[in-house]
Structures are given as structure tokens and as C-alpha cells.
Design a protein around this motif. Structure first.
Motif, PDB file in Angstrom:
ATOM      1  N   ALA A 206       0.679  -1.140   0.090  1.00  0.00           N
ATOM      2  CA  ALA A 206      -0.113   0.144   0.060  1.00  0.00           C
ATOM      3  C   ALA A 206       0.959   1.097   0.086  1.00  0.00           C
ATOM      4  CB  ALA A 206      -0.774   0.053   1.254  1.00  0.00           C
ATOM      5  N   LEU A 207       1.907   1.204   0.872  1.00  0.00           N
ATOM      6  CA  LEU A 207       2.810   2.345   0.820  1.00  0.00           C
ATOM      7  C   LEU A 207       3.707   2.707  -0.331  1.00  0.00           C
ATOM      8  CD1 LEU A 207       4.245   1.900   4.357  1.00  0.00           C
ATOM      9  CD2 LEU A 207       2.682   3.751   3.617  1.00  0.00           C
ATOM     10  N   ASP A 208       3.837   1.568  -1.204  1.00  0.00           N
ATOM     11  CA  ASP A 208       4.505   1.792  -2.441  1.00  0.00           C
ATOM     12  C   ASP A 208       3.793   2.138  -3.552  1.00  0.00           C
ATOM     13  OD1 ASP A 208       7.011   0.940  -1.266  1.00  0.00           O
ATOM     14  OD2 ASP A 208       6.890  -1.216  -1.861  1.00  0.00           O
ATOM     15  N   LEU A 209       2.584   2.391  -3.620  1.00  0.00           N
ATOM     16  CA  LEU A 209       1.691   2.645  -4.799  1.00  0.00           C
ATOM     17  C   LEU A 209       2.147   3.913  -5.291  1.00  0.00           C
ATOM     18  CD1 LEU A 209      -1.900   1.422  -3.811  1.00  0.00           C
ATOM     19  CD2 LEU A 209      -0.227   0.160  -5.077  1.00  0.00           C
ATOM     20  N   ARG A 210       2.529   4.848  -4.598  1.00  0.00           N
ATOM     21  CA  ARG A 210       2.858   6.257  -4.984  1.00  0.00           C
ATOM     22  C   ARG A 210       4.257   6.271  -5.679  1.00  0.00           C
ATOM     23  NH1 ARG A 210       3.604   9.970   0.211  1.00  0.00           N
ATOM     24  NH2 ARG A 210       3.686  11.649  -1.487  1.00  0.00           N
ATOM     25  N   HIS A 211       5.084   5.364  -5.506  1.00  0.00           N
ATOM     26  CA  HIS A 211       6.319   5.290  -6.108  1.00  0.00           C
ATOM     27  C   HIS A 211       6.286   4.228  -7.255  1.00  0.00           C
ATOM     28  CE1 HIS A 211       7.672   7.304  -2.529  1.00  0.00           C
ATOM     29  NE2 HIS A 211       7.259   6.296  -1.904  1.00  0.00           N
ATOM     30  N   ARG A 212       5.165   3.775  -7.647  1.00  0.00           N
ATOM     31  CA  ARG A 212       5.365   2.893  -8.683  1.00  0.00           C
ATOM     32  C   ARG A 212       4.445   3.165  -9.863  1.00  0.00           C
ATOM     33  NH1 ARG A 212       4.099  -2.898  -7.499  1.00  0.00           N
ATOM     34  NH2 ARG A 212       5.624  -3.316  -9.188  1.00  0.00           N
ATOM     35  N   GLU A 213       4.702   2.898 -11.337  1.00  0.00           N
ATOM     36  CA  GLU A 213       4.002   3.391 -12.406  1.00  0.00           C
ATOM     37  C   GLU A 213       2.971   2.031 -12.937  1.00  0.00           C
ATOM     38  OE1 GLU A 213       6.972   5.144 -14.776  1.00  0.00           O
ATOM     39  OE2 GLU A 213       7.114   7.091 -13.471  1.00  0.00           O
ATOM     40  N   VAL A 214       2.012   2.797 -13.722  1.00  0.00           N
ATOM     41  CA  VAL A 214       1.195   1.490 -14.304  1.00  0.00           C
ATOM     42  C   VAL A 214       2.055   0.756 -15.303  1.00  0.00           C
ATOM     43  CG1 VAL A 214      -0.672   3.007 -14.034  1.00  0.00           C
ATOM     44  CG2 VAL A 214       0.548   3.307 -15.989  1.00  0.00           C
ATOM     45  N   GLU A 215       3.152   1.066 -15.836  1.00  0.00           N
ATOM     46  CA  GLU A 215       3.940   0.299 -16.707  1.00  0.00           C
ATOM     47  C   GLU A 215       4.509  -1.013 -16.100  1.00  0.00           C
ATOM     48  OE1 GLU A 215       7.783   0.800 -19.659  1.00  0.00           O
ATOM     49  OE2 GLU A 215       7.457   2.571 -18.022  1.00  0.00           O
ATOM     50  N   GLU A 337      -8.361  -4.209 -10.261  1.00  0.00           N
ATOM     51  CA  GLU A 337      -7.873  -5.459  -9.640  1.00  0.00           C
ATOM     52  C   GLU A 337      -6.392  -5.756  -9.617  1.00  0.00           C
ATOM     53  OE1 GLU A 337      -8.179 -10.075 -10.760  1.00  0.00           O
ATOM     54  OE2 GLU A 337     -10.025  -8.896 -10.646  1.00  0.00           O
ATOM     55  N   ASP A 338      -5.859  -5.208 -10.794  1.00  0.00           N
ATOM     56  CA  ASP A 338      -4.231  -5.366 -10.902  1.00  0.00           C
ATOM     57  C   ASP A 338      -3.493  -4.254  -9.663  1.00  0.00           C
ATOM     58  OD1 ASP A 338      -4.347  -6.914 -13.013  1.00  0.00           O
ATOM     59  OD2 ASP A 338      -4.351  -5.313 -14.324  1.00  0.00           O
ATOM     60  N   ILE A 339      -4.113  -3.063  -9.580  1.00  0.00           N
ATOM     61  CA  ILE A 339      -3.547  -2.372  -8.544  1.00  0.00           C
ATOM     62  C   ILE A 339      -3.792  -3.023  -7.176  1.00  0.00           C
ATOM     63  CG2 ILE A 339      -3.622  -0.036  -7.319  1.00  0.00           C
ATOM     64  CD1 ILE A 339      -4.305   1.049 -10.252  1.00  0.00           C
ATOM     65  N   LEU A 340      -5.011  -3.551  -6.903  1.00  0.00           N
ATOM     66  CA  LEU A 340      -5.491  -3.870  -5.450  1.00  0.00           C
ATOM     67  C   LEU A 340      -4.395  -5.235  -5.142  1.00  0.00           C
ATOM     68  CD1 LEU A 340      -9.347  -3.975  -5.438  1.00  0.00           C
ATOM     69  CD2 LEU A 340      -7.467  -2.371  -4.465  1.00  0.00           C
ATOM     70  N   GLU A 341      -4.025  -6.099  -6.412  1.00  0.00           N
ATOM     71  CA  GLU A 341      -3.225  -7.367  -6.031  1.00  0.00           C
ATOM     72  C   GLU A 341      -1.936  -6.895  -5.666  1.00  0.00           C
ATOM     73  OE1 GLU A 341      -5.193 -10.290  -9.200  1.00  0.00           O
ATOM     74  OE2 GLU A 341      -3.550  -9.302  -9.911  1.00  0.00           O
ATOM     75  N   GLU A 342      -1.613  -5.473  -6.141  1.00  0.00           N
ATOM     76  CA  GLU A 342      -0.160  -4.943  -5.534  1.00  0.00           C
ATOM     77  C   GLU A 342      -0.014  -5.111  -4.075  1.00  0.00           C
ATOM     78  OE1 GLU A 342       2.827  -4.863  -7.384  1.00  0.00           O
ATOM     79  OE2 GLU A 342       1.344  -5.947  -8.772  1.00  0.00           O
TER      80      GLU A 342
END
Length: 436
Positions: A206-215, A337-342
Motif C-alpha cells: 500500500a505504501l509503495d503505490l505512490r512510487h510505482r507506475e502503471v507500466e 484489480e491489478d492495483i489491488l493485487e499489489e
């Protein structure tokens, strides 16, 4: 005789007064030492929770810790004042009682008293109950901070000037990197056994979402199932019903020209309408036009962060987006769903086909799909392969090797041995890994 007796009484009173003053100063020193430890060790999160429940001391502690430099300056000023004064009085007292040897005796006794009662004992209590201690001492410390403010401000200015001479720059208004602090705390508690691996992965995800890109997590265009708008209507309906996906992109003329996105429910609604609209029934399906039920495609740049994209999905009430590069070319697609799976790990339903990304071999090594993401590998095996330059195991090998490997080649880096087992053209299909 009476005068001598009076002098003795006066001298004894002075000695007792000095002794009492020393004990009082030691008490003040203990207060300053404990307050410093309590206010610096207390969790701001717990203090905030206490403040929300109406604890005035916690509210005061939060205000004090907002400017930690001023707080520490005031406490250290007070602590040094009482310690130096106590040492001076003790030297005077013991010199009066024991002569010149009183200096050494005063030093020894005051060192023990300060160490035990003014340092170790109050700090031990404060570190074992930091939030409670901080909320109790904060109102008194706040008064002292205001009293010492002029002197502390001068000290701060002098300190900055001296540090600047040595090239050290201070930024008193620098914000605490909250995400890094939380991530570090989670990793620390996991290493100590207080946080389970799955919980750690979810929290850090959850914390890493802001540091990662959709690519990094999108489904590549080569694996996207699409619908050709020019296909026979019945073939399109069959494809939609047989697909394990509920949403499919629709293209016209070529796969780069995405003209819409269809949802299986919308297809079924249109089929139901056509069948029930007249007596012709199933014959009406020939009039089915996929573009009539297709939604407008939603395109996003490949540099969008996962955190921003999740917010956009929630705001748009949409779960599906097509990813394009800076030239507008289709790169892949991403879903909510892809984002939630992260965060929570793989989410599978009754229509998902099992994806076997790795298997263990008898010799203890791993046979890994080259398309397996580095992040998933790190999660599964609690490893630390870097994912800054590549998203997949195959991409990492190519980046490190600086070539397109051939079957049988072996590489060793980042604590693993990589052997290329299977290759399809320039794509690394299967890789054998073994921890060095």
C-alpha cells in the motif's frame, strides 16, 4: 559561648540547606532527563490518538514535538543549568566538610547520584512508558520552553552559524518522510517477529503505490484479448461469452485503433433486447453491432503512478484503462484489480485460469517464468532483487547481461545464479534460479 553555639547552628543550617538544594536540583535534573527521553521516544501516532480522546497533555506534547529543535534546546539548557549548579554546591559542601579532598569526593558522589537518579532511572521509566510520561510532563515543559525561548533562539542561531562554517546545512522546517518512517518501522517489526510476512507485504504494498507506475504492472499488449469490430456479430457474442474477462477492448482495422471497450453484461443486455424485440428472435442477432454497446475507451499515460491511477478509477467509477506511451501507441492495459493485487496479493475467481509462474525442482532450485515480475518473486521468496531498471526476471537478466542471452547461458548477480532454459525468439520463457 552563645555566639559560638549560634555560629555552629547557623553553619549546620547552611550545610543542610545546601544538601537539600542539591537534592532538589537532582530532582530537576531527573525531570529534564526523563522529559527529553519521553518526548523524543513517544509515538506521535499514539499521542494523536490520546489527544483525540481529550487528553490535554498529549495535545501539548504534540505541539512541543512539532519543533523538536526548540524543545531539545530548552530541555538541555535547563538540564545543564541544574547539573552544573548541583555540582558547584556539592563541591562547596564537601570542601567545607572535608577540606581539599572534598573536591574529589564531591566529583565521585555527584557522578554516581546524577548517573543513577538523574539519568538512568528517569530515562528507564520514560522509555518504558513514553506516551504516558510525555503527556504528563508536556504542560510543565511547555512553560519552560516559553521561558527559555530567547536564550534557546540565540543558541540555535550560533549553532547554525558554526555548522555552516563546516559546510553543514540545517533545515528546521524539513518535513519528516512519513512513508519511509512507516516502511522502516514495518520492516523492523517484521525482522523482530512482531509482524507476519503477509501483513508486511500488504502494508508495504500500500505504501509503495505512490512510487510505482502503471507500466510496471500492466498487462502487455501482446497478451491483451481484443474484439475485432468487423467480425461476424455471432462470433463477437461467442467470444465475449467464452472469454474469462468481463471487459474487452474493441478495435477497428488494426489493433492499434482501439474504438471502444465492451462489457459482457452490456452484450447480454443487447442480445436479450434483440431477441425479445420481435418475433424473429435469434435472427435479430445478425443486427447486433458491437459499437452500439461499447463504452468510450479510457487511455492513460504509462508514467501514471499506481496511487494516482487508483484514485482516478474510484473517481470515474471505472475499473479498466488502456496504457499508451508518449507517442500514443498502445502499451498494455491495467485494471483496478491489478492495483489491488499489489497490496493483497493474487486475486483469483472461478473463471481465472491458474498461472504457474514458478516451480521448485528436486535440487532446490527454481524454474521461473521469465515474465514473472521481480516484485512477485521478492514477495514469494523474501528476496531483494532490484526492480528499478526492470520489471520482470527476464528484463533483469537482459539489463544485467547487456545482451539477449541464448539457451544454456549462466549469469550470477544479486545473490542468485540464473540459467536460461527456454527461449522464444528474443523472449526468455523459462529461467532456472538458484540462490548462491
Amino acid at each position: 559561648m552563645e555566639s559560638e553555639t549560634g555560629a555552629i547552628v547557623t553553619g549546620a543550617s547552611a550545610l543542610w540547606g545546601t544538601a537539600i538544594a542539591i537534592l532538589a536540583l537532582l530532582g530537576c535534573s531527573a525531570f529534564f532527563s526523563g522529559s527529553e527521553t519521553a518526548l523524543t521516544a513517544a509515538s506521535r501516532g499514539k499521542l494523536h490518538a490520546m489527544a483525540d480522546k481529550g487528553n490535554g497533555g498529549a495535545t501539548s506534547a504534540l505541539r512541543l514535538t512539532d519543533d523538536s529543535e526548540r524543545l531539545i534546546g530548552a530541555i538541555l539548557l535547563g538540564n545543564n543549568l541544574v547539573n552544573i549548579l548541583a555540582a558547584s554546591l556539592a563541591t562547596s559542601l564537601f570542601t567545607t566538610l572535608f577540606g581539599d579532598s572534598g573536591v574529589a569526593l564531591a566529583t565521585l558522589i555527584m557522578t554516581l547520584l546524577v548517573l543513577i537518579f538523574a539519568e538512568v532511572m528517569p530515562k528507564t521509566y520514560a522509555i518504558s512508558n513514553p506516551e504516558t510520561a510525555a503527556s504528563r510532563v508536556a504542560p510543565f515543559v511547555a512553560i519552560l520552553v516559553r521561558i527559555f525561548a530567547p536564550v534557546v533562539n540565540v543558541v540555535r542561531a550560533v549553532v547554525r552559524v558554526v555548522l555552516s562554517i563546516f559546510g553543514v546545512k540545517t533545515d528546521p522546517d524539513a518535513m519528516i518522510l512519513a512513508h519511509e518512517e512507516i516502511a522502516g518501522a514495518i520492516a523492523l517489526h517484521h525482522s523482530e517477529g512482531a509482524v507476519e510476512k503477509d501483513d508486511r507485504d500488504r502494508l508495504l504494498g500500500a505504501l509503495d503505490l505512490r512510487h510505482r507506475e502503471v507500466e510496471e504492472i500492466m498487462l502487455h499488449r501482446s497478451h491483451i484479448e481484443m474484439v475485432d469490430a468487423d467480425d461476424d456479430p455471432q462470433d463477437i457474442i461467442s467470444q465475449c461469452l467464452n472469454s474469462r474477462h468481463t471487459r474487452l477492448p474493441v478495435y477497428k482495422d488494426n489493433s492499434e485503433n482501439i474504438v471502444g471497450v465492451i462489457h459482457a453484461k452490456d452484450v447480454l443486455r443487447e442480445v436479450d433486447r434483440l431477441i425479445r424485440s420481435s418475433e424473429n428472435g435469434l435472427a435479430n442477432l445478425e443486427r447486433f453491432d458491437v459499437l452500439d454497446v461499447a463504452m468510450e475507451p479510457y487511455f492513460i499515460p504509462d508514467t501514471t503512478s499506481l496511487d494516482d491511477q487508483m484514485r482516478q478509477f474510484l473517481r470515474r467509477k471505472s475499473h479498466f484503462a488502456l496504457v499508451v506511451d508518449e507517442y500514443g501507441s498502445l502499451m498494455g492495459l491495467i485494471t483496478l484489480e491489478d492495483i489491488l493485487e499489489e497490496i493483497v496479493g493474487e486475486i483469483a475467481d472461478e473463471h481465472d485460469s491458474p498461472e504457474i509462474e514458478f516451480r521448485r525442482l528436486k535440487d532446490g532450485s527454481l524454474m521461473v517464468d521469465g515474465a514473472m515480475t521481480i516484485r512477485d518473486f521478492n514477495r514469494a521468496f523474501d528476496s531483494n532483487l532490484p526492480d528499478e531498471e526492470a520489471n520482470t526476471i527476464a528484463g533483469l537478466i537482459i539489463h544485467e547481461a547487456q545482451i539477449i542471452p541464448v539457451v544454456g547461458q549462466v549469469f550470477s548477480f544479486h545473490g542468485f545464479r540464473f540459467e536460461i532454459v527456454e527461449k522464444d525468439r528474443n523472449r526468455l520463457v523459462q529461467v532456472k534460479l538458484r540462490r548462491l
